[in-house]
Scaffold this active site. Structure first.
Site, mmCIF file in Angstrom:
data_model
loop_
_atom_site.group_PDB
_atom_site.id
_atom_site.type_symbol
_atom_site.label_atom_id
_atom_site.label_comp_id
_atom_site.label_asym_id
_atom_site.label_seq_id
_atom_site.Cartn_x
_atom_site.Cartn_y
_atom_site.Cartn_z
ATOM 1 C CG ASP A 142 51.385 -60.831 -18.657
ATOM 2 O OD1 ASP A 142 51.872 -59.904 -17.989
ATOM 3 O OD2 ASP A 142 50.228 -61.256 -18.494
ATOM 4 N N GLY A 143 54.358 -61.220 -17.301
ATOM 5 C CA GLY A 143 54.817 -61.912 -16.097
ATOM 6 C C GLY A 143 56.050 -61.339 -15.428
ATOM 7 C CG ASN A 144 58.614 -58.551 -17.413
ATOM 8 O OD1 ASN A 144 58.930 -59.683 -17.763
ATOM 9 N ND2 ASN A 144 58.670 -57.501 -18.209
ATOM 10 C CB SER A 170 49.166 -52.494 -24.134
ATOM 11 O OG SER A 170 48.755 -52.045 -22.856
ATOM 12 C CD GLU A 205 44.646 -50.654 -23.938
ATOM 13 O OE1 GLU A 205 45.597 -51.390 -24.282
ATOM 14 O OE2 GLU A 205 43.853 -50.147 -24.769
ATOM 15 C CG ASN A 206 51.104 -51.806 -20.610
ATOM 16 O OD1 ASN A 206 51.737 -52.471 -21.419
ATOM 17 N ND2 ASN A 206 50.259 -52.371 -19.746
ATOM 18 N NE ARG A 235 51.197 -52.401 -16.441
ATOM 19 C CZ ARG A 235 51.770 -53.589 -16.480
ATOM 20 N NH1 ARG A 235 53.026 -53.734 -16.061
ATOM 21 N NH2 ARG A 235 51.109 -54.637 -16.918
ATOM 22 N NE ARG A 284 43.757 -60.437 -19.576
ATOM 23 C CZ ARG A 284 43.740 -60.866 -18.301
ATOM 24 N NH1 ARG A 284 42.873 -61.778 -17.917
ATOM 25 N NH2 ARG A 284 44.590 -60.385 -17.419
ATOM 26 C CB SER A 339 45.784 -58.247 -23.393
ATOM 27 O OG SER A 339 45.389 -59.031 -22.295
HETATM 28 C C1 IPE Z 1 54.700 -57.634 -18.712
HETATM 29 O O1 IPE Z 1 54.847 -57.884 -17.365
HETATM 30 C C2 IPE Z 1 55.382 -56.360 -19.137
HETATM 31 C C3 IPE Z 1 54.481 -55.253 -19.517
HETATM 32 C C4 IPE Z 1 53.180 -55.316 -19.639
HETATM 33 C C5 IPE Z 1 55.109 -53.956 -19.766
HETATM 34 P P1 IPE Z 1 53.788 -57.372 -16.299
HETATM 35 O O2 IPE Z 1 54.268 -56.069 -15.757
HETATM 36 O O3 IPE Z 1 52.422 -57.357 -16.858
HETATM 37 O O4 IPE Z 1 53.932 -58.504 -15.196
HETATM 38 P P2 IPE Z 1 52.793 -59.067 -14.228
HETATM 39 O O5 IPE Z 1 51.614 -59.432 -15.079
HETATM 40 O O6 IPE Z 1 52.502 -57.992 -13.231
HETATM 41 O O7 IPE Z 1 53.451 -60.268 -13.615
HETATM 42 MG MG MG Z 2 50.751 -58.545 -16.757
#
Ligand code: IPE
Ligand code: MG
Length: 224
Positions: A2-4, A47, A49-50, A53, A175, A177
């Site tokens: 997480d965190g990209n 995921s 759920e992704n 997006r 969490r 998730s």
């Molecule tokens: C994680 O990074 C990658 C995926 C869930 C595909 P995020 O896209 O969730 O990065 P943040 O949480 O917005 O920083």
């Molecule tokens: Mg994220």
């Protein structure tokens, strides 16, 4: 992983560039775990759920997966050379057919490798996985008395890999998730604020040293 997105925002880059940077971080992290003789590593890449997006972001993540699984591209060849065995956890059938094909070939190419097993959870959801297992169990008319946790586990995507000893989440959220809900029953949890693209080999070492100091009792009395 997480965190990209937050990593990209901090650098004034687009979220897509954050995902690209995150994908580029994978080989060095896999190699770090392999060097510490970790035999199984699972990465939660996308995921169930992704899918909700924005389509452009989903498209970018899919194309990164396609590139990573491409035989002609350096990344996969490098994994193969380094003894990485690839597996997929989740719903392959919902991915574009050409990516499914590349993923199958990548799994096939690396199937005899045994230095480290790298499972990519892509279109994975823990609840979905449990429901799918229950449906199969019902279809096969497994009789209730023979259903044990071990038998149940054999119906999950993770049937070929052990339960995780340690679950690491980068990016600061506290969490799970929907990640490995059944399999993580006794996993040690490690949360770090470090954003995925910054999760370096030194951070891998930190996580493993923390794990080393945990006392695991699995519900029984552990030595104190
Ligand atoms: C994680 O990074 C990658 C995926 C869930 C595909 P995020 O896209 O969730 O990065 P943040 O949480 O917005 O920083
Ligand atoms: Mg994220």
């Amino acid at each position: 992983m997480d965190g990209n997105g937050r990593w990209a925002k901090r650098q004034n880059l687009s979220r897509n560039e954050g995902h690209r940077k995150g994908a580029e971080n994978i080989p060095r992290v896999v190699e770090a775990f392999a060097q510490y003789q970790v035999k199984y590593l699972t990465l939660f890449a996308f995921s169930s759920e992704n899918w909700d997006r924005p389509p452009t972001e989903v498209g970018e993540i899919l194309s990164l997966l396609g590139e990573a699984a491409d035989r002609e591209v350096e990344g996969l060849a490098e994994f193969h050379k380094k003894g990485v065995k690839l597996l997929h956890l989740g719903e392959l059938q919902r991915l574009p057919p050409e990516i499914q094909e590349k993923a199958r070939k990548a799994i096939d190419l690396t199937s005899a490798n045994d230095r480290i097993t790298l499972s990519i959870a892509f279109d994975y959801g823990g609840r979905q996985e449990v429901i799918k297992a229950v449906k199969k169990i019902l279809e096969q008319k497994i009789s209730p008395p023979i259903l044990t946790p071990e038998l149940f586990s054999s119906f999950l995507y993770t049937q070929h890999i052990p339960d995780p000893d340690l679950i690491i989440r980068t990016g600061g959220e506290l969490r799970l998730s929907n990640f490995l809900l059944w399999q993580g029953a006794y996993s040690e949890l490690y949360f770090t604020p470090v954003l995925w693209p910054d999760f370096s080999p030194a951070e891998v070492k930190k996580a493993l040293l923390t794990y080393q100091d945990r006392k695991r009792g699995f519900g029984k009395l552990s030595e104190h």
